[in-house]
Design a protein around this motif. Structure first.
Motif, PDB file in Angstrom:
ATOM      1  N   GLN B  59       0.819  -1.208   0.000  1.00 29.12           N
ATOM      2  CA  GLN B  59       0.000   0.000   0.000  1.00 29.12           C
ATOM      3  C   GLN B  59       0.859   1.266   0.000  1.00 29.12           C
ATOM      4  N   LEU B  60       2.105   1.132  -0.289  1.00 27.04           N
ATOM      5  CA  LEU B  60       2.989   2.299  -0.365  1.00 27.04           C
ATOM      6  C   LEU B  60       2.975   2.843  -1.789  1.00 27.04           C
ATOM      7  N   PRO B  61       2.605   4.119  -1.977  1.00 24.29           N
ATOM      8  CA  PRO B  61       2.635   4.713  -3.334  1.00 24.29           C
ATOM      9  C   PRO B  61       4.084   4.918  -3.780  1.00 24.29           C
ATOM     10  N   LYS B  62       4.603   3.927  -4.451  1.00 28.02           N
ATOM     11  CA  LYS B  62       6.043   3.879  -4.689  1.00 28.02           C
ATOM     12  C   LYS B  62       6.534   4.920  -5.687  1.00 28.02           C
ATOM     13  N   ASP B  63       5.601   5.561  -6.399  1.00 30.24           N
ATOM     14  CA  ASP B  63       6.044   6.602  -7.323  1.00 30.24           C
ATOM     15  C   ASP B  63       6.524   7.844  -6.575  1.00 30.24           C
ATOM     16  N   ARG B  64       6.082   7.996  -5.325  1.00 30.05           N
ATOM     17  CA  ARG B  64       6.486   9.200  -4.593  1.00 30.05           C
ATOM     18  C   ARG B  64       6.968   8.915  -3.175  1.00 30.05           C
ATOM     19  N   PHE B  65       6.612   7.758  -2.626  1.00 30.16           N
ATOM     20  CA  PHE B  65       6.993   7.408  -1.272  1.00 30.16           C
ATOM     21  C   PHE B  65       8.131   6.391  -1.300  1.00 30.16           C
ATOM     22  N   SER B  66       9.050   6.551  -0.354  1.00 28.39           N
ATOM     23  CA  SER B  66      10.098   5.550  -0.168  1.00 28.39           C
ATOM     24  C   SER B  66      10.407   5.446   1.313  1.00 28.39           C
ATOM     25  N   ALA B  67      10.875   4.280   1.723  1.00 27.44           N
ATOM     26  CA  ALA B  67      11.222   4.079   3.126  1.00 27.44           C
ATOM     27  C   ALA B  67      12.422   3.159   3.204  1.00 27.44           C
ATOM     28  N   GLU B  68      13.222   3.377   4.232  1.00 27.05           N
ATOM     29  CA  GLU B  68      14.369   2.512   4.422  1.00 27.05           C
ATOM     30  C   GLU B  68      14.628   2.298   5.906  1.00 27.05           C
ATOM     31  N   ARG B  69      15.293   1.191   6.168  1.00 29.60           N
ATOM     32  CA  ARG B  69      15.689   0.853   7.537  1.00 29.60           C
ATOM     33  C   ARG B  69      17.033   0.141   7.410  1.00 29.60           C
ATOM     34  N   LEU B  70      18.043   0.924   7.097  1.00 32.75           N
ATOM     35  CA  LEU B  70      19.316   0.385   6.653  1.00 32.75           C
ATOM     36  C   LEU B  70      19.996  -0.523   7.678  1.00 32.75           C
ATOM     37  N   LYS B  71      19.993  -0.167   8.928  1.00 30.60           N
ATOM     38  CA  LYS B  71      20.715  -0.961   9.930  1.00 30.60           C
ATOM     39  C   LYS B  71      19.770  -1.756  10.811  1.00 30.60           C
ATOM     40  N   GLY B  72      18.510  -1.845  10.396  1.00 33.99           N
ATOM     41  CA  GLY B  72      17.558  -2.631  11.156  1.00 33.99           C
ATOM     42  C   GLY B  72      17.108  -1.983  12.442  1.00 33.99           C
ATOM     43  N   VAL B  73      17.352  -0.677  12.583  1.00 31.46           N
ATOM     44  CA  VAL B  73      16.905   0.025  13.799  1.00 31.46           C
ATOM     45  C   VAL B  73      16.040   1.214  13.368  1.00 31.46           C
ATOM     46  N   ASP B  74      16.677   2.386  13.194  1.00 30.38           N
ATOM     47  CA  ASP B  74      15.941   3.578  12.777  1.00 30.38           C
ATOM     48  C   ASP B  74      15.393   3.407  11.371  1.00 30.38           C
ATOM     49  N   SER B  75      14.347   4.174  11.101  1.00 32.93           N
ATOM     50  CA  SER B  75      13.765   4.149   9.767  1.00 32.93           C
ATOM     51  C   SER B  75      13.435   5.563   9.314  1.00 32.93           C
ATOM     52  N   THR B  76      13.482   5.768   8.012  1.00 32.66           N
ATOM     53  CA  THR B  76      13.115   7.041   7.411  1.00 32.66           C
ATOM     54  C   THR B  76      12.072   6.819   6.333  1.00 32.66           C
ATOM     55  N   LEU B  77      11.040   7.638   6.361  1.00 33.36           N
ATOM     56  CA  LEU B  77      10.002   7.628   5.335  1.00 33.36           C
ATOM     57  C   LEU B  77      10.104   8.946   4.571  1.00 33.36           C
ATOM     58  N   LYS B  78      10.170   8.867   3.256  1.00 34.87           N
ATOM     59  CA  LYS B  78      10.330  10.061   2.426  1.00 34.87           C
ATOM     60  C   LYS B  78       9.180  10.185   1.435  1.00 34.87           C
ATOM     61  N   ILE B  79       8.806  11.427   1.170  1.00 37.99           N
ATOM     62  CA  ILE B  79       7.804  11.717   0.151  1.00 37.99           C
ATOM     63  C   ILE B  79       8.427  12.724  -0.811  1.00 37.99           C
ATOM     64  N   GLN B  80       8.417  12.372  -2.100  1.00 31.56           N
ATOM     65  CA  GLN B  80       9.012  13.258  -3.093  1.00 31.56           C
ATOM     66  C   GLN B  80       8.433  12.977  -4.469  1.00 31.56           C
ATOM     67  N   PRO B  81       7.708  13.895  -5.080  1.00 29.97           N
ATOM     68  CA  PRO B  81       7.247  15.176  -4.554  1.00 29.97           C
ATOM     69  C   PRO B  81       5.931  15.031  -3.807  1.00 29.97           C
ATOM     70  N   ALA B  82       5.680  15.887  -2.846  1.00 27.46           N
ATOM     71  CA  ALA B  82       4.455  15.804  -2.055  1.00 27.46           C
ATOM     72  C   ALA B  82       3.257  16.361  -2.818  1.00 27.46           C
ATOM     73  N   LYS B  83       2.108  15.774  -2.543  1.00 28.64           N
ATOM     74  CA  LYS B  83       0.843  16.244  -3.106  1.00 28.64           C
ATOM     75  C   LYS B  83      -0.061  16.683  -1.954  1.00 28.64           C
ATOM     76  N   LEU B  84      -1.079  17.445  -2.307  1.00 28.60           N
ATOM     77  CA  LEU B  84      -2.003  17.933  -1.279  1.00 28.60           C
ATOM     78  C   LEU B  84      -2.616  16.770  -0.483  1.00 28.60           C
ATOM     79  N   GLU B  85      -2.920  15.682  -1.189  1.00 33.89           N
ATOM     80  CA  GLU B  85      -3.580  14.551  -0.522  1.00 33.89           C
ATOM     81  C   GLU B  85      -2.667  13.771   0.423  1.00 33.89           C
ATOM     82  N   ASP B  86      -1.401  14.144   0.467  1.00 36.88           N
ATOM     83  CA  ASP B  86      -0.482  13.501   1.409  1.00 36.88           C
ATOM     84  C   ASP B  86      -0.590  14.102   2.810  1.00 36.88           C
TER      85      ASP B  86
END
Lengths: 119, 114
Positions: B59-86
């Motif tokens: 359910q992740l809109p992969k055209d604009r959303f991405s997420a990573e958890r490189l070391k298995g601890v912290d995680s980052t969620l990114k939106i690029q480019p953002a839309k009003l509905e986000d």
């Protein structure tokens, strides 16, 4: 597909009244978990209860009680003698309970019921 | 025991800009989740990690959303480019491996896209 319906969008009561929040669910899973969460204005979801589909016993915890009826696919939540601090959004949720299932651990939430308790 | 930490708590951006959210789960929790909660709705799962691997991102809109958890601890969620509905609250949750039915939620990040 799983679905949770909370038909009551908003409920307003006066302190000390009893209030029941309704939850109806749909699932094809034979084993599942049902949950209630509270979301106060701070935004954090606070876990209240988890019920396994095998266990239809009602549960009471202080002023809170839950009525699980598998026959009607309902899992209702009652607050007795409501208090102002009970004001929050309450969510009912569902997840598959079988570890091998594709929906295991994935929470499906209802739309939430906004409860306002007036002094 | 410290709970799930998220930052920032609030973010206002213009449409087409990018934004990133950070989550630090409870120590020892192998499973991490990102949910999107649009105003007036219940949270919707976007992505689930087990350690640093993706379990479900259907359910992740992969055209604009991405997420990573490189070391298995912290995680980052990114939106690029953002839309009003986000515009929504983005909630992070974590659980112990094998106890995915006991999810602990962070306070969320409220995103407003103008």
């Amino acid at each position: 597909a799983q679905k949770v319906t909370q038909a009551q969008t908003e409920i307003s009561v006066v302190e000390k009244e009893d209030v029941t929040l309704d939850c109806v669910y749909e699932t094809r899973d034979t084993t599942y978990y049902l949950f209630w969460y509270k979301q106060p204005p701070s935004g954090e979801l606070v876990f209240l209860i988890r019920r396994n589909s095998f266990d239809e016993q009602n549960e009471i915890s202080g002023r809170y009680s839950w009525n699980f009826q598998k026959s009607t696919s309902s899992f209702n939540f009652t607050i007795t003698a409501s208090q102002v601090v009970d004001s929050a959004v309450y969510f009912c949720a569902l997840s598959e309970a079988w570890a091998g299932g594709t929906s295991y651990g994935k929470l499906t939430f209802g739309q939430g019921t906004i409860l306002t308790v007036h002094p | 025991e410290a709970g799930v930490a998220q930052s920032p708590r609030y973010k206002i951006i213009e449409k087409r800009q990018s934004v990133a959210f950070w989550c630090n789960p409870i120590s020892g929790h192998a499973t991490l989740y990102w949910y999107q909660q649009i105003l007036g709705q219940g949270p919707k799962l976007l992505i689930q990690f087990q350690n640093n691997g993706v379990v479900d991102d259907s359910q992740l809109p992969k055209d604009r959303f991405s997420a990573e958890r490189l070391k298995g601890v912290d995680s980052t969620l990114k939106i690029q480019p953002a839309k009003l509905e986000d515009s929504a609250v983005y909630l992070c949750a974590s659980s112990l491996e094998g106890k995915v039915y006991e999810q602990y939620f962070g306070p969320g990040t409220r995103l407003t896209v103008t």
